[in-house]
Design a protein around this motif. Structure first.
Motif, PDB file in Angstrom:
ATOM      1  N   THR A 170       0.822  -1.207   0.000  1.00 48.81           N
ATOM      2  CA  THR A 170       0.000   0.000   0.000  1.00 48.81           C
ATOM      3  C   THR A 170       0.859   1.261   0.000  1.00 48.81           C
ATOM      4  OG1 THR A 170      -1.942   1.019   1.044  1.00 48.81           O
ATOM      5  CG2 THR A 170      -0.236   0.209   2.508  1.00 48.81           C
ATOM      6  N   HIS A 171       2.065   1.199   0.563  1.00 52.25           N
ATOM      7  CA  HIS A 171       2.918   2.380   0.548  1.00 52.25           C
ATOM      8  C   HIS A 171       3.687   2.522  -0.765  1.00 52.25           C
ATOM      9  CE1 HIS A 171       2.000   2.609   4.853  1.00 52.25           C
ATOM     10  NE2 HIS A 171       2.259   3.890   4.695  1.00 52.25           N
ATOM     11  N   ILE A 172       3.896   1.436  -1.466  1.00 46.78           N
ATOM     12  CA  ILE A 172       4.392   1.574  -2.835  1.00 46.78           C
ATOM     13  C   ILE A 172       3.356   2.313  -3.678  1.00 46.78           C
ATOM     14  CG2 ILE A 172       4.964   0.293  -4.934  1.00 46.78           C
ATOM     15  CD1 ILE A 172       6.223  -1.840  -3.169  1.00 46.78           C
ATOM     16  N   GLY A 173       2.085   1.968  -3.480  1.00 47.69           N
ATOM     17  CA  GLY A 173       1.029   2.709  -4.166  1.00 47.69           C
ATOM     18  C   GLY A 173       1.006   4.168  -3.770  1.00 47.69           C
ATOM     19  N   LEU A 174       1.269   4.445  -2.492  1.00 49.05           N
ATOM     20  CA  LEU A 174       1.315   5.831  -2.032  1.00 49.05           C
ATOM     21  C   LEU A 174       2.433   6.604  -2.735  1.00 49.05           C
ATOM     22  CD1 LEU A 174       0.276   7.991  -0.019  1.00 49.05           C
ATOM     23  CD2 LEU A 174       1.998   7.145   1.593  1.00 49.05           C
ATOM     24  N   ILE A 175       3.564   5.963  -2.977  1.00 49.08           N
ATOM     25  CA  ILE A 175       4.672   6.631  -3.679  1.00 49.08           C
ATOM     26  C   ILE A 175       4.246   7.057  -5.075  1.00 49.08           C
ATOM     27  CG2 ILE A 175       6.959   6.240  -4.679  1.00 49.08           C
ATOM     28  CD1 ILE A 175       7.557   4.442  -2.276  1.00 49.08           C
ATOM     29  N   PHE A 176       3.560   6.176  -5.788  1.00 44.59           N
ATOM     30  CA  PHE A 176       3.083   6.527  -7.130  1.00 44.59           C
ATOM     31  C   PHE A 176       2.069   7.670  -7.069  1.00 44.59           C
ATOM     32  CE2 PHE A 176       4.718   2.284  -8.093  1.00 44.59           C
ATOM     33  CZ  PHE A 176       5.295   2.490  -9.344  1.00 44.59           C
ATOM     34  N   LEU A 177       1.202   7.644  -6.050  1.00 46.89           N
ATOM     35  CA  LEU A 177       0.204   8.702  -5.910  1.00 46.89           C
ATOM     36  C   LEU A 177       0.862  10.041  -5.618  1.00 46.89           C
ATOM     37  CD1 LEU A 177      -2.764   9.532  -5.748  1.00 46.89           C
ATOM     38  CD2 LEU A 177      -2.766   8.817  -3.350  1.00 46.89           C
ATOM     39  N   VAL A 178       1.827  10.052  -4.719  1.00 48.67           N
ATOM     40  CA  VAL A 178       2.535  11.292  -4.389  1.00 48.67           C
ATOM     41  C   VAL A 178       3.294  11.806  -5.608  1.00 48.67           C
ATOM     42  CG1 VAL A 178       4.396  12.267  -2.996  1.00 48.67           C
ATOM     43  CG2 VAL A 178       2.671  10.812  -1.926  1.00 48.67           C
ATOM     44  N   ALA A 179       3.890  10.903  -6.384  1.00 52.04           N
ATOM     45  CA  ALA A 179       4.593  11.325  -7.595  1.00 52.04           C
ATOM     46  C   ALA A 179       3.648  12.019  -8.570  1.00 52.04           C
ATOM     47  CB  ALA A 179       5.250  10.115  -8.259  1.00 52.04           C
ATOM     48  N   ALA A 180       2.448  11.468  -8.746  1.00 59.20           N
ATOM     49  CA  ALA A 180       1.467  12.110  -9.628  1.00 59.20           C
ATOM     50  C   ALA A 180       1.065  13.477  -9.088  1.00 59.20           C
ATOM     51  CB  ALA A 180       0.242  11.209  -9.778  1.00 59.20           C
ATOM     52  N   PHE A 181       0.850  13.573  -7.778  1.00 65.31           N
ATOM     53  CA  PHE A 181       0.474  14.857  -7.186  1.00 65.31           C
ATOM     54  C   PHE A 181       1.607  15.878  -7.308  1.00 65.31           C
ATOM     55  CE2 PHE A 181      -3.060  13.425  -4.026  1.00 65.31           C
ATOM     56  CZ  PHE A 181      -3.853  13.091  -5.103  1.00 65.31           C
ATOM     57  N   MET A 182       2.849  15.435  -7.207  1.00 64.04           N
ATOM     58  CA  MET A 182       3.972  16.369  -7.344  1.00 64.04           C
ATOM     59  C   MET A 182       4.030  16.953  -8.750  1.00 64.04           C
ATOM     60  SD  MET A 182       6.944  14.380  -5.186  1.00 64.04           S
ATOM     61  CE  MET A 182       8.205  15.579  -5.590  1.00 64.04           C
ATOM     62  N   ILE A 183       3.791  16.115  -9.746  1.00 65.55           N
ATOM     63  CA  ILE A 183       3.764  16.625 -11.128  1.00 65.55           C
ATOM     64  C   ILE A 183       2.637  17.627 -11.304  1.00 65.55           C
ATOM     65  CG2 ILE A 183       3.401  15.970 -13.539  1.00 65.55           C
ATOM     66  CD1 ILE A 183       4.728  13.290 -12.900  1.00 65.55           C
ATOM     67  N   LEU A 184       1.460  17.300 -10.764  1.00 68.18           N
ATOM     68  CA  LEU A 184       0.320  18.204 -10.897  1.00 68.18           C
ATOM     69  C   LEU A 184       0.562  19.513 -10.143  1.00 68.18           C
ATOM     70  CD1 LEU A 184      -2.553  15.578 -10.511  1.00 68.18           C
ATOM     71  CD2 LEU A 184      -1.956  16.835 -12.584  1.00 68.18           C
ATOM     72  N   TYR A 185       1.162  19.440  -8.959  1.00 67.31           N
ATOM     73  CA  TYR A 185       1.436  20.659  -8.203  1.00 67.31           C
ATOM     74  C   TYR A 185       2.469  21.524  -8.921  1.00 67.31           C
ATOM     75  CZ  TYR A 185       2.856  23.796  -4.469  1.00 67.31           C
ATOM     76  OH  TYR A 185       3.151  24.918  -3.736  1.00 67.31           O
ATOM     77  N   THR A 186       3.450  20.879  -9.554  1.00 75.39           N
ATOM     78  CA  THR A 186       4.467  21.635 -10.282  1.00 75.39           C
ATOM     79  C   THR A 186       3.844  22.494 -11.373  1.00 75.39           C
ATOM     80  OG1 THR A 186       6.110  19.915  -9.865  1.00 75.39           O
ATOM     81  CG2 THR A 186       6.556  21.409 -11.679  1.00 75.39           C
ATOM     82  N   HIS A 187       2.786  22.000 -11.989  1.00 79.56           N
ATOM     83  CA  HIS A 187       2.158  22.727 -13.098  1.00 79.56           C
ATOM     84  C   HIS A 187       1.041  23.658 -12.645  1.00 79.56           C
ATOM     85  CE1 HIS A 187       4.223  20.788 -16.451  1.00 79.56           C
ATOM     86  NE2 HIS A 187       4.125  19.651 -15.795  1.00 79.56           N
ATOM     87  N   THR A 188       0.487  23.434 -11.455  1.00 81.85           N
ATOM     88  CA  THR A 188      -0.665  24.241 -11.038  1.00 81.85           C
ATOM     89  C   THR A 188      -0.371  25.147  -9.851  1.00 81.85           C
ATOM     90  OG1 THR A 188      -1.451  22.503  -9.545  1.00 81.85           O
ATOM     91  CG2 THR A 188      -2.226  22.430 -11.833  1.00 81.85           C
ATOM     92  N   ALA A 189       0.700  24.859  -9.095  1.00 86.15           N
ATOM     93  CA  ALA A 189       1.008  25.597  -7.865  1.00 86.15           C
ATOM     94  C   ALA A 189      -0.187  25.603  -6.917  1.00 86.15           C
ATOM     95  CB  ALA A 189       1.437  27.022  -8.187  1.00 86.15           C
ATOM     96  N   SER A 190      -0.960  24.516  -6.945  1.00 84.51           N
ATOM     97  CA  SER A 190      -2.161  24.411  -6.114  1.00 84.51           C
ATOM     98  C   SER A 190      -2.312  22.970  -5.656  1.00 84.51           C
ATOM     99  CB  SER A 190      -3.397  24.835  -6.906  1.00 84.51           C
ATOM    100  OG  SER A 190      -4.577  24.539  -6.181  1.00 84.51           O
ATOM    101  N   TRP A 191      -2.861  22.799  -4.432  1.00 82.18           N
ATOM    102  CA  TRP A 191      -3.156  21.466  -3.924  1.00 82.18           C
ATOM    103  C   TRP A 191      -4.621  21.098  -4.124  1.00 82.18           C
ATOM    104  CZ3 TRP A 191       0.766  18.508  -3.287  1.00 82.18           C
ATOM    105  CH2 TRP A 191       1.978  18.982  -2.777  1.00 82.18           C
ATOM    106  N   ASP A 192      -5.421  21.989  -4.689  1.00 86.18           N
ATOM    107  CA  ASP A 192      -6.845  21.717  -4.871  1.00 86.18           C
ATOM    108  C   ASP A 192      -7.051  20.717  -6.005  1.00 86.18           C
ATOM    109  OD1 ASP A 192      -7.407  23.506  -2.882  1.00 86.18           O
ATOM    110  OD2 ASP A 192      -7.834  25.170  -4.240  1.00 86.18           O
ATOM    111  N   LEU A 193      -7.931  19.754  -5.779  1.00 83.10           N
ATOM    112  CA  LEU A 193      -8.227  18.796  -6.834  1.00 83.10           C
ATOM    113  C   LEU A 193      -8.860  19.483  -8.040  1.00 83.10           C
ATOM    114  CD1 LEU A 193      -9.567  15.667  -4.875  1.00 83.10           C
ATOM    115  CD2 LEU A 193      -7.234  16.285  -5.488  1.00 83.10           C
ATOM    116  N   ASP A 194      -9.630  20.529  -7.801  1.00 77.26           N
ATOM    117  CA  ASP A 194     -10.220  21.259  -8.920  1.00 77.26           C
ATOM    118  C   ASP A 194      -9.131  21.918  -9.765  1.00 77.26           C
ATOM    119  OD1 ASP A 194     -12.607  22.323 -10.313  1.00 77.26           O
ATOM    120  OD2 ASP A 194     -11.817  24.257  -9.646  1.00 77.26           O
TER     121      ASP A 194
END
Length: 671
Positions: A170-194
């Motif tokens: 489950t924590h290997i899955g968490l690593i992949f999830l955090v990696a996706a969120f880091m890419i999204l944050y890099t492009h949006t400068a936001s933590w909002d899912l919207d």
């Protein structure tokens, strides 16, 4: 929103109260009471949203760099919350009966009920969080709580290993999830899912594709899609029955929720994403179904069937993705409605089956099918519950598993104007789904026949008796849901109508007008299923009446032809292994079977046996790779001295790569 906050507070206070220095009975009562209050509060909140009301929103100011924490409960989150908390409550009630032998022992049951409360709390955070950190917080609480619940019998080394396997996966899955969120944050400068959604909808290309694959991998690990499933059968076999039921039926549905949520954020996914989901899910369904046939551990069998059923739900979601890519409202409605309806139906019948398996374990102290038999006469209510769940999981009418798969079939064999090759590919997926249904029916027939029919295969099994009402009551509620959702599928569609409507808003022309015809068709299916249920009930009633015929009625009796065996004994029955041996031989490349045997010796052999077991090929290969990798690392370290300059050079190179990666991520959007 105030009711959700109150539910969170009740769950936290209930968890804390469960740790108080009171008796185990009071701790269990506190846990169940807090679950009841929280469930009522959540249902009063989600019901208006499910019935078409506006989404519920809330904000909480936080320090930089987190920013404002946002909560938003729409129809999709309300759908998952509507049954997740009530089913967790039923699991807590079941635990009262299952853990009763520990009530008068020094074992602290309060921690167990506190973890069940935290599990419900994680659902509220995940399904209502509109902020990445809120989502991740709920995600991690669910993972850690489930791990601690799995290792209840921590003194057993196999249980500890199963828990560790689950925790790592489950924590290997968490690593992949955090990696996706880091890419999204890099492009949006936001933590909002919207904010994530705005970027995903406006930037098609390689980076969006990478984010999609990272998310599918993470959510696939969470929901135990093949080949990320190997942790699941071990964890289910090790955990208490109610924990296995909640993990399979409720907790790991968070992965499917997250998958649907991010599909909605993408809006109009690429066509390849839909095909990828269908192929990925069909493979999971087929492999999961095949593995169920060869298992001798009843709970491992049910664990593999979870991989099968999340694959079936994933096929429906893939159809919905194709509908969004093609702008086809009918496929969107059939795909998402069928997939989400199967998620709901699976929660009902899978919890039912695990509760029945737990009753078997408590009564006999084993779930090894090769040792069981004849339990239907001694545990009739448990046998009936397992039979109902088995018919439902086999997608046979008139129970609920049939209705959701019928909707998915309607999407696969659609009459919509799509390309010829697309119809061929969907037809192949439909054929695979039919094969999965047949294999599932074979597996459940084998399990029910070996465990509940015939006679006991070993005299060493603990003499069974029916379990307590605390365990039978949740089974009865789930059995009622299995029947009602089968003969009245329109009720289930009422719950998935709102989430399906969200998917249709991504189409330029809307398409909400396709929902009513689907509801009408489900009502017709319900009428047919209801008539079939009445006919089956009438036949059963006639059979019971015939069994209670008057004593004066003359019945001709005679000896049964024994095929040459004058004195049959329980060892002459089919075992689970012999029942499925021919089928397993045809799929031996997938169903790897290990055999342990001791041949008889002498004229009067006393100690001989043959034991066969179907092992997980993915897990076996993974452990083989780890073993060889460990041996290679040991050999390499033996060749290198502590002062070898190659060690320093390698460490420096790894540090440079890590620092460079951090600098790139911190520098903002990539050019």
């Amino acid at each position: 929103m105030s009711s959700l906050i109150a539910a969170v507070l009740v769950l936290l206070l209930g968890a804390a109260a469960c740790l108080m220095p009171v008796g185990n009975r009071r701790r269990a009562g506190i846990g169940v009471l807090s679950q009841v209050i929280a469930t009522v509060l959540v249902l009063t909140t989600v019901t208006p949203v499910l019935l078409g009301g506006a989404p519920i929103t809330g904000e909480l100011a936080w320090a930089h760099p987190v920013g404002t924490l946002r909560v938003r409960l729409d129809a999709l989150g309300a759908f998952f919350l509507a049954w997740s908390l009530p089913m967790t409550l039923l699991g807590s009630v079941y635990a009262v009966g299952y853990l009763r032998p520990y009530f008068d022992t020094p074992r602290h049951l309060g921690l167990h009920y506190a973890l069940l409360n935290l599990t419900s709390l994680s659902f509220v955070l995940v399904y209502s969080g509109d902020h990445a950190l809120v989502f991740l917080l709920g995600w991690e609480i669910a993972a850690l709580a489930a791990w601690l619940l799995v290792i209840w019998d921590y003194s057993n080394q196999k249980v500890r290993f199963a828990g560790f396997n689950y925790l790592v996966s489950t924590h290997i899955g968490l690593i992949f999830l955090v990696a996706a969120f880091m890419i999204l944050y890099t492009h949006t400068a936001s933590w909002d899912l919207d904010g994530f959604g705005q970027w995903l909808r406006g930037h098609a290309g390689a980076e969006r594709n990478l984010v999609f694959l990272l998310l599918v991998t993470s959510f696939g690990l969470k929901s135990a899609f093949f080949p990320f499933h190997s942790w699941l059968p071990r964890a289910h076999a090790a955990a208490p029955a109610h924990v296995s039921a909640l993990m399979s039926g409720v907790i790991h549905k968070a992965g499917l929720y997250a998958l649907v949520r991010f599909i909605f954020l993408i809006g109009r996914p690429d066509e390849w994403m839909g095909w990828f989901l269908i192929g990925f899910s069909a493979l999971s369904a087929v492999i999961g179904a095949l593995y169920t046939v060869g298992q001798r551990d009843l709970k491992r069998l049910l664990g593999y069937s979870s991989t099968e059923n999340v694959g079936i739900a994933g096929i429906g979601l893939g159809i919905g993705c194709l509908g969004l890519a093609w702008g086809n409202a009918t496929l969107v409605a059939l795909g998402f409605a069928g997939g989400l309806l199967h998620v709901l139906n699976h929660a009902f019948f899978k919890c039912q089956l695990f509760y029945a398996a737990g009753a078997v374990y408590q009564a006999t102290h084993t779930v090894d099918m090769e040792k069981l038999g004849g339990l239907s006469r001694l545990m009739p209510w448990t046998a009936l519950g397992f039979l109902l769940g088995g018919v439902a999981i086999s997608a046979l009418p008139p129970l609920n598993g049939f209705t959701s798969e019928f909707v998915i079939y309607a999407g696969l064999f659609t009459g919509q104007p799509i390309g010829t090759w697309a119809k061929v590919a969907l037809g192949i997926a439909g054929a695979l789904l039919a094969f999965v249904g047949a294999v599932s029916a074979l597996s459940i027939t084998r399990a029910f026949g070996v465990v509940f029919l015939g006679g006991a295969r070993e005299t060493s099994v603990h003499p069974p008796a029916e379990v307590s009402r605390w365990m039978l009551a949740p089974m009865a509620v789930h059995a009622l849901g299995v029947v009602v959702l089968g003969v009245m599928p329109a009720l289930g569609f009422m719950l998935v109508r709102g989430p399906t409507a969200i998917a249709l808003t991504a189409l330029p022309a809307g398409g909400a007008d396709v929902l009513q015809p689907l509801a009408d068709n489900l009502s017709r299916i319900g009428m047919v299923s209801g008539a079939l249920a009445l006919a089956i009930g009438a036949l059963i009633g006639l059979r019971l009446r015939w069994a209670r015929r008057p004593a004066g009625m003359h019945v001709v009796t005679g000896p049964t032809w024994g095929c040459g065996y004058g004195a049959p004994n329980p060892r002459m029955q089919y075992t689970g292994s012999s029942f499925s041996s021919d089928f397993g031989a045809r799929f031996s490349s997938v169903m790897v079977t290990l055999k342990r045997q001791k041949a008889p010796q002498g004229y009067f052999p006393t100690d001989s046996y043959v034991v066969t077991d179907c092992v997980d090929a993915v897990e076996r290969r993974l452990f083989s790779v780890i073993k060889h990798g460990d041996a290679s690392a040991t050999e390499l370290s033996a060749q290198l001295r502590e002062d070898d300059p190659r060690i320093a050079f390698g460490a420096a190179l790894i540090a440079i790569v890590l620092v460079a990666g951090l600098v790139v991520l911190a520098s903002g959007p990539l050019p």
